[in-house]
Design a protein around this motif. Structure first.
Motif, PDB file in Angstrom:
ATOM      1  N   LEU A   1     -39.334 -31.419  35.175  1.00 41.11           N
ATOM      2  CA  LEU A   1     -38.680 -29.894  33.797  1.00 41.11           C
ATOM      3  C   LEU A   1     -36.844 -29.779  34.878  1.00 41.11           C
ATOM      4  N   GLY A   2     -36.429 -30.949  34.959  1.00 39.69           N
ATOM      5  CA  GLY A   2     -35.067 -31.260  35.324  1.00 39.69           C
ATOM      6  C   GLY A   2     -33.920 -30.737  34.019  1.00 39.69           C
ATOM      7  N   LEU A   3     -34.532 -31.199  32.707  1.00 44.97           N
ATOM      8  CA  LEU A   3     -33.674 -30.787  31.927  1.00 44.97           C
ATOM      9  C   LEU A   3     -34.299 -29.305  31.643  1.00 44.97           C
ATOM     10  N   ALA A   4     -34.956 -28.944  31.505  1.00 46.72           N
ATOM     11  CA  ALA A   4     -35.728 -27.871  31.204  1.00 46.72           C
ATOM     12  C   ALA A   4     -34.973 -26.718  31.846  1.00 46.72           C
ATOM     13  N   ILE A   5     -35.057 -27.047  33.159  1.00 45.60           N
ATOM     14  CA  ILE A   5     -33.892 -26.114  34.303  1.00 45.60           C
ATOM     15  C   ILE A   5     -32.658 -26.115  34.114  1.00 45.60           C
ATOM     16  N   VAL A   6     -31.896 -27.000  33.631  1.00 41.81           N
ATOM     17  CA  VAL A   6     -30.808 -27.498  32.993  1.00 41.81           C
ATOM     18  C   VAL A   6     -30.080 -26.456  31.419  1.00 41.81           C
ATOM     19  N   LYS A   7     -31.431 -26.529  30.940  1.00 37.56           N
ATOM     20  CA  LYS A   7     -30.981 -25.435  29.723  1.00 37.56           C
ATOM     21  C   LYS A   7     -31.339 -23.928  29.652  1.00 37.56           C
ATOM     22  N   GLN A   8     -32.178 -23.625  30.809  1.00 38.34           N
ATOM     23  CA  GLN A   8     -31.839 -22.115  30.842  1.00 38.34           C
ATOM     24  C   GLN A   8     -30.952 -22.143  32.192  1.00 38.34           C
ATOM     25  N   ILE A   9     -29.994 -22.311  33.196  1.00 43.92           N
ATOM     26  CA  ILE A   9     -28.940 -22.299  33.714  1.00 43.92           C
ATOM     27  C   ILE A   9     -27.789 -22.103  32.744  1.00 43.92           C
ATOM     28  N   ALA A  10     -27.933 -22.955  31.726  1.00 43.75           N
ATOM     29  CA  ALA A  10     -27.126 -22.421  30.826  1.00 43.75           C
ATOM     30  C   ALA A  10     -26.907 -21.434  30.107  1.00 43.75           C
ATOM     31  N   GLU A  11     -27.514 -20.884  29.704  1.00 41.60           N
ATOM     32  CA  GLU A  11     -28.452 -19.965  29.210  1.00 41.60           C
ATOM     33  C   GLU A  11     -28.160 -18.205  30.049  1.00 41.60           C
ATOM     34  N   LEU A  12     -28.133 -19.071  30.882  1.00 38.30           N
ATOM     35  CA  LEU A  12     -28.366 -17.679  32.158  1.00 38.30           C
ATOM     36  C   LEU A  12     -26.866 -17.849  32.298  1.00 38.30           C
ATOM     37  N   HIS A  13     -25.756 -18.156  32.027  1.00 44.94           N
ATOM     38  CA  HIS A  13     -24.101 -18.249  31.737  1.00 44.94           C
ATOM     39  C   HIS A  13     -23.497 -18.152  30.536  1.00 44.94           C
ATOM     40  N   ARG A  14     -24.957 -17.376  29.499  1.00 44.63           N
ATOM     41  CA  ARG A  14     -24.481 -17.397  27.625  1.00 44.63           C
ATOM     42  C   ARG A  14     -23.819 -18.242  27.413  1.00 44.63           C
ATOM     43  N   GLY A  15     -23.997 -19.693  27.860  1.00 46.43           N
ATOM     44  CA  GLY A  15     -23.543 -20.668  26.905  1.00 46.43           C
ATOM     45  C   GLY A  15     -25.184 -21.710  26.189  1.00 46.43           C
ATOM     46  N   SER A  16     -24.806 -22.799  26.271  1.00 43.32           N
ATOM     47  CA  SER A  16     -25.503 -23.516  25.921  1.00 43.32           C
ATOM     48  C   SER A  16     -25.618 -25.188  26.299  1.00 43.32           C
ATOM     49  N   ALA A  17     -27.055 -26.349  25.602  1.00 43.92           N
ATOM     50  CA  ALA A  17     -27.013 -27.311  25.836  1.00 43.92           C
ATOM     51  C   ALA A  17     -27.209 -28.666  24.845  1.00 43.92           C
ATOM     52  N   ARG A  18     -26.669 -29.120  24.916  1.00 41.56           N
ATOM     53  CA  ARG A  18     -26.784 -30.054  23.869  1.00 41.56           C
ATOM     54  C   ARG A  18     -26.690 -31.193  24.226  1.00 41.56           C
ATOM     55  N   VAL A  19     -27.842 -32.481  23.080  1.00 42.76           N
ATOM     56  CA  VAL A  19     -28.101 -33.614  23.410  1.00 42.76           C
ATOM     57  C   VAL A  19     -27.817 -34.533  22.629  1.00 42.76           C
TER      58      VAL A  19
END
Length: 467
Positions: A409-427
């Motif tokens: 769940l590590g990368l899923a948590i990363v995405k959730q935290i980014a979205e909480l900050h109104r941001g995004s995650a990409r690879v």
């Protein structure tokens, strides 16, 4: 408040409207129509006066008497002259009774202009009369009973009553149509809501017709799809979680049974117990990750503790923490002076997960870097190594596993935290490795999260202490 169904509400509104119209007419109509017909009566009297004075009519001998005029609904004219001897009349039978006549004479004497309008009551009926001043001593009196006015009011009332009855009968049709028009889509919606209440959200809702109901059905369909997706995600999450916990439990169970039977799977008891401890730690990390991930949605109820901090303050701590996990990999920090606007504890969990993931596949170097432009700040974790041979769009999904990756769940948590900050995650795969980029806006309007910061920090870092 009394609860009634839609059909009764429609009929109640319809009846209330009819009653309101009837009451309004009952109150307003008599006042307005009587005033109008009174004016019309005076107009008829004055019209006869003009014809009489112009010589068009000469009907003094043919006029009915005072009381007979009440039944014939006609105007009556008579004149009188004032002299020292008193009042003289041309036709005494046209003269009103003594009390009324005295009132007329008194009004004539007080009249300033040539014409004057007056009315008086006799035996509960109204007498309208106009006094015309012919000379200083001669006056023409023309009067008319209220019989004409009352008959016109009654006649209009009768016609209005017919119109109200007809309008009420005809209005039944739109009321019935409105009832069916509203009931049909609401019945369909009620049926689908009943299905959802029974956890059956497979049947889609499509309504074509009225735009308002189309929008309502569209919003309902979105809700149904979200529930369906949530249900599938929940089932998938439980399946993956069960799979993740099953393996360490089986290992612990088998090793414990072997020790109980006096059989050591490893060379000695210490090594055997080390395996049990390692699997227990692995299971603990999985449970902590699952609890933290499931709490992320609940964390939106409160505010993030957003504030500016230099990137190096966090990056060097993480570099020191992971420095000795792999001696063959060098961790480099770049952009330490960049100011990041975010929740520092959430960013710590985010970077820890990215660095842990990168170390798993890095060959020689791993970079922790921060960059910025006018609008955003970018947190980048980049490692030298083989590219990811998997669907990159699914890499942040819970428990997604690439060809050489691990469930987690590590990368899923990363995405959730980014979205909480109104941001995004990409690879993305780059020439000599893999790059993870987290975009955080500089002016953040954060989503709310749970304020229990110490508990979250403890849960997020519990697995780090074991490593």
């Amino acid at each position: 408040m009394i609860k009634i169904n839609l059909t009764k509400r429609i009929w109640l509104a319809f009846v209330s409207l009819i009653v309101l119209v009837v009451l309004s007419i009952t109150i307003v109509y008599p006042l307005s129509i009587r005033g109008t017909l009174t004016e019309e009566t005076y107009r008829l009297i004055e019209n006869d006066v003009r014809q009489l004075l112009s010589g068009e009519n000469d009907y003094f001998p043919f006029q009915p008497g005072f009381y007979q005029a009440r039944e014939q609904r006609s105007t009556v004219s008579y004149s009188f002259r004032l002299s020292e001897a008193g009042v003289s009349y041309i036709d005494p039978r046209l003269v009103p009774p003594y009390e009324v006549n005295n009132e007329i004479v008194q009004n004539a004497l007080e009249q300033k202009g040539q014409h004057g309008r007056y009315e008086t009551t006799i035996d509960e009926q109204t007498l309208f009369y106009v006094i015309t001043k012919i000379s200083d001593s001669q006056f023409l009196v023309t009067y008319m009973w209220d019989t004409y006015r009352d008959e016109m009011v009654n006649r209009l009332w009768e016609r209005l009553l017919y119109l109200l009855l007809l309008a009420s009968a005809l209005s039944l049709f739109p009321a019935i149509w409105l009832k069916h028009y509203l009931r049909q889509p609401l019945a369909v919606l009620e049926n689908h809501l009943e299905q959802i209440a029974n956890r059956n959200w497979q049947e889609p809702l499509r309504w074509e017709g009225d735009k308002d109901f189309e929008r309502l059905s569209y919003q309902f369909e979105r809700m149904r799809q979200n529930l369906n997706s949530y249900d599938r995600a929940q089932k998938t999450f439980i399946q993956h979680a069960s799979h993740e916990l099953k393996t360490p439990i089986m290992v612990i169970k088998s090793y414990s049974q072997s020790v109980k039977d006096g059989i050591l799977p490893k060379e000695n008891l210490e090594q055997t117990m080390d395996v049990i401890t390692e699997e227990a730690n692995r299971m603990e990390r999985r449970v902590i990750d699952m609890l933290y991930y499931t709490k992320l949605d609940q964390m939106k109820k409160d505010q993030l503790n957003v504030g500016p901090f230099p990137f190096g303050k966090l990056a060097y701590q993480i570099e020191e923490r992971f420095r000795y996990q792999r001696d063959d990999v060098t961790i480099s920090v770049e952009g330490a002076e960049v100011i990041v606007e975010a929740d520092i504890e959430q960013c710590e969990v985010l970077l820890e997960n990215l660095v842990e993931n990168g170390l798993r596949y890095a060959k020689h170097r791993l970079y922790i870097r921060a960059e910025q432009d006018e609008r955003n700040c970018y947190l980048i974790v980049e490692n030298e190594g083989e590219p990811i041979d998997a669907d990159l769009t699914k890499l942040f999904n819970p428990f997604y596993k690439g060809n050489k990756g691990k469930f987690g769940l590590g990368l899923a948590i990363v995405k959730q935290i980014a979205e909480l900050h109104r941001g995004s995650a990409r690879v993305e795969n780059i020439d000599d490795g893999v790059r993870f980029t987290i975009t955080l806006p500089k002016t953040i309007k954060p989503k709310p999260i749970e304020p229990k910061r110490k508990e979250r920090r403890k849960e997020a870092k519990a697995d780090k202490k074991e490593r």
